[in-house]
Enzyme design. Sequence first.
Site, PDB file in Angstrom:
ATOM      1  N   LYS A  62       0.806  -1.215   0.000  1.00 26.06           N
ATOM      2  CA  LYS A  62       0.000   0.000   0.000  1.00 26.06           C
ATOM      3  C   LYS A  62       0.845   1.273   0.000  1.00 26.06           C
ATOM      4  O   LYS A  62       0.497   2.264  -0.641  1.00 26.06           O
ATOM      5  CB  LYS A  62      -0.951  -0.002   1.200  1.00 26.06           C
ATOM      6  CG  LYS A  62      -1.876  -1.219   1.271  1.00 26.06           C
ATOM      7  CD  LYS A  62      -2.772  -1.312   0.056  1.00 26.06           C
ATOM      8  CE  LYS A  62      -3.863  -2.362   0.215  1.00 26.06           C
ATOM      9  NZ  LYS A  62      -3.392  -3.729   0.333  1.00 26.06           N
ATOM     10  N   LYS A 106      -2.879   1.522   8.952  1.00 24.26           N
ATOM     11  CA  LYS A 106      -3.283   0.522   7.977  1.00 24.26           C
ATOM     12  C   LYS A 106      -2.142  -0.455   7.706  1.00 24.26           C
ATOM     13  O   LYS A 106      -0.969  -0.082   7.710  1.00 24.26           O
ATOM     14  CB  LYS A 106      -3.707   1.180   6.661  1.00 24.26           C
ATOM     15  CG  LYS A 106      -4.999   1.968   6.752  1.00 24.26           C
ATOM     16  CD  LYS A 106      -5.460   2.403   5.380  1.00 24.26           C
ATOM     17  CE  LYS A 106      -6.832   3.053   5.425  1.00 24.26           C
ATOM     18  NZ  LYS A 106      -7.315   3.404   4.070  1.00 24.26           N
ATOM     19  N   GLY A 146     -10.577  -5.200   5.226  1.00 22.85           N
ATOM     20  CA  GLY A 146     -10.861  -4.508   6.469  1.00 22.85           C
ATOM     21  C   GLY A 146      -9.980  -4.915   7.636  1.00 22.85           C
ATOM     22  O   GLY A 146     -10.159  -4.438   8.757  1.00 22.85           O
ATOM     23  N   LYS A 154      -3.784  10.227   6.803  1.00 23.61           N
ATOM     24  CA  LYS A 154      -4.673  11.232   7.377  1.00 23.61           C
ATOM     25  C   LYS A 154      -6.105  10.700   7.319  1.00 23.61           C
ATOM     26  O   LYS A 154      -6.518  10.095   6.324  1.00 23.61           O
ATOM     27  CB  LYS A 154      -4.568  12.539   6.592  1.00 23.61           C
ATOM     28  CG  LYS A 154      -5.487  13.646   7.094  1.00 23.61           C
ATOM     29  CD  LYS A 154      -5.119  14.104   8.485  1.00 23.61           C
ATOM     30  CE  LYS A 154      -6.040  15.225   8.965  1.00 23.61           C
ATOM     31  NZ  LYS A 154      -5.779  15.578  10.382  1.00 23.61           N
ATOM     32  N   ILE A 178      -9.738  11.070   6.598  1.00 24.70           N
ATOM     33  CA  ILE A 178     -10.645  11.926   5.827  1.00 24.70           C
ATOM     34  C   ILE A 178     -12.053  11.757   6.388  1.00 24.70           C
ATOM     35  O   ILE A 178     -12.603  10.637   6.385  1.00 24.70           O
ATOM     36  CB  ILE A 178     -10.617  11.565   4.327  1.00 24.70           C
ATOM     37  CG1 ILE A 178      -9.182  11.587   3.768  1.00 24.70           C
ATOM     38  CG2 ILE A 178     -11.522  12.505   3.546  1.00 24.70           C
ATOM     39  CD1 ILE A 178      -8.529  12.937   3.802  1.00 24.70           C
ATOM     40  N   LYS A 194     -17.761  -4.544   4.341  1.00 25.67           N
ATOM     41  CA  LYS A 194     -18.853  -4.021   3.524  1.00 25.67           C
ATOM     42  C   LYS A 194     -20.130  -4.848   3.711  1.00 25.67           C
ATOM     43  O   LYS A 194     -20.086  -6.067   3.782  1.00 25.67           O
ATOM     44  CB  LYS A 194     -18.438  -4.035   2.049  1.00 25.67           C
ATOM     45  CG  LYS A 194     -17.210  -3.180   1.754  1.00 25.67           C
ATOM     46  CD  LYS A 194     -16.701  -3.413   0.338  1.00 25.67           C
ATOM     47  CE  LYS A 194     -15.416  -2.649   0.070  1.00 25.67           C
ATOM     48  NZ  LYS A 194     -14.830  -2.968  -1.238  1.00 25.67           N
ATOM     49  N   GLU A 225      -9.684   2.213  -5.316  1.00 26.07           N
ATOM     50  CA  GLU A 225     -10.578   2.620  -4.239  1.00 26.07           C
ATOM     51  C   GLU A 225     -10.251   4.033  -3.764  1.00 26.07           C
ATOM     52  O   GLU A 225      -9.081   4.395  -3.604  1.00 26.07           O
ATOM     53  CB  GLU A 225     -10.483   1.625  -3.093  1.00 26.07           C
ATOM     54  CG  GLU A 225     -10.729   0.188  -3.558  1.00 26.07           C
ATOM     55  CD  GLU A 225     -11.240  -0.708  -2.468  1.00 26.07           C
ATOM     56  OE1 GLU A 225     -11.624  -0.201  -1.398  1.00 26.07           O
ATOM     57  OE2 GLU A 225     -11.264  -1.926  -2.692  1.00 26.07           O
ATOM     58  N   ARG A 258      -7.345  -7.917  -7.808  1.00 28.86           N
ATOM     59  CA  ARG A 258      -8.055  -9.188  -7.870  1.00 28.86           C
ATOM     60  C   ARG A 258      -9.523  -8.916  -8.176  1.00 28.86           C
ATOM     61  O   ARG A 258      -9.955  -7.766  -8.278  1.00 28.86           O
ATOM     62  CB  ARG A 258      -7.951  -9.927  -6.534  1.00 28.86           C
ATOM     63  CG  ARG A 258      -8.464  -9.090  -5.366  1.00 28.86           C
ATOM     64  CD  ARG A 258      -8.627  -9.898  -4.104  1.00 28.86           C
ATOM     65  NE  ARG A 258      -8.860  -9.052  -2.933  1.00 28.86           N
ATOM     66  CZ  ARG A 258     -10.021  -8.531  -2.593  1.00 28.86           C
ATOM     67  NH1 ARG A 258     -11.091  -8.705  -3.371  1.00 28.86           N
ATOM     68  NH2 ARG A 258     -10.142  -7.786  -1.505  1.00 28.86           N
ATOM     69  N   ARG A 270     -24.987  -8.190   1.152  1.00 22.18           N
ATOM     70  CA  ARG A 270     -24.242  -9.381   1.547  1.00 22.18           C
ATOM     71  C   ARG A 270     -24.979 -10.086   2.690  1.00 22.18           C
ATOM     72  O   ARG A 270     -25.310  -9.463   3.699  1.00 22.18           O
ATOM     73  CB  ARG A 270     -22.839  -9.014   2.004  1.00 22.18           C
ATOM     74  CG  ARG A 270     -22.004  -8.353   0.928  1.00 22.18           C
ATOM     75  CD  ARG A 270     -20.547  -8.319   1.336  1.00 22.18           C
ATOM     76  NE  ARG A 270     -19.749  -7.492   0.422  1.00 22.18           N
ATOM     77  CZ  ARG A 270     -18.431  -7.491   0.379  1.00 22.18           C
ATOM     78  NH1 ARG A 270     -17.750  -8.283   1.207  1.00 22.18           N
ATOM     79  NH2 ARG A 270     -17.775  -6.724  -0.459  1.00 22.18           N
TER      80      ARG A 270
END
Length: 435
Positions: free
Chosen positions: A116, A157, A164, A200, A202, A236, A274, A291, A337
């Site tokens: 990332k 992260k 997640g 940061k 958001i 999600k 994303e 993916r 879902r």
Amino acid sequence: MFSKILIANRGEIAVRLIRACKEMGIAAVAVYSEADRDALHVALADESYCIGPARASDSYLNGERIISAALISGAQAVHPGCGFLAENAGFARMCGKNGLVFIGPDPDSMERLGDKAELKKLAAAAGLRVIPGTEAVASAAEAAREAEKIGYPVMLKACAGGGGRGIRLVRSGDELETAYAQASAEAEAAFGDGRMYIEKYIYPARHVEFQILADESGRAVCLGERDCSVQRHNQKLIEESPSPAVSGRQRAQMAQKAAAAAAAMGYVGAGTLEFLLDADGNFWFMEMNVRLQVEHCVTEMLTGIDIVKWQIRLAAGIPLGFDQDGIRFGGAAVECRINARSCGSVGLLHVPGGPEVRFDTWLTPGAGVSPYYDSLLGKVVVHAATREEALRKMRAALCELVIDGVRTNLDEQMQILDDERFISGAYDLTFMGNG
């Protein structure tokens, strides 16, 4: 084109991939753990191989056993689905060394884009607005120093994150050391990589992602966006397209930027860029999923383009058969879902039907829901001419869905659909209490 593909996954995504193979005239090979011996994806495949005990680490994450099954079966390619080994560059490289095509990006791209912190550099160079943040930090002490520079609140992260996991919101320096330890341990357990980076925070924001397809010639197209802002603990729950927060002008601009960025990065295959969309209408790049996404079917319903089939074609070296102007967006699509809230055996099962109603699932009467794997039981997806009609259709579909024998989140999904904030489209990532 391949004549035989091994599906290195389980559950609803394995069923989805096997069906796509059959429609393309490709033989499908399933692998399964001892717990999945009687699973639907095993029954649907042309042949199948047991690869170990129930624990994923002994079966679906065991690359050597999967490669052995592929070689024994005579498959030419391996499709990893989503999750498990889908973003594992080592496994992709192992496929190549054994003469197998990995249906996804090449290992070098996967390593470059899967990190990332490194990805943020590439995205900025490709012209995307990147969330202010750091490269990988080596310790909680370094994280604390960097967080002070960025300014609280911040997001911790995982560098190798996804789904997640390995994410923590840190509002002050007092929280950072504990949050770092928790997130790093979670990332190490999930991905074998505990490195962290900082962004940061958001706020308020929506989670909006853009689906792309790119071929070996450097052509890339964007199949529009999906709004994934209804989440609980970064997982999600509902996705929809088009996003009620994105204007037609923004959509056209971001589609061009997303496709151009994917091409600039040298990406080949299906992928997702994303973003966080802030209150001022700015898109901030977060990450790229290299993916197939669980929610790919939302885009398929909206555009009529089969992303799985194109993913297979692109891996076989077949160029895209359309350009950006050839993509048609019609109506609105919504996905809910359906997750298990308990283990057990499915008794009565009734799935919803009707025009443009889809239920992607691995469930059958008598199927066992075990504690070993992801809780996703299936995805209800609907398409209609307008968002209002799509939401009515989804309510009807969920009312029709019956899964007896295990507890599910059906009631929660109905509550979301009846919430005025969701109905109006005026929701963001705080909708389910996140942040």
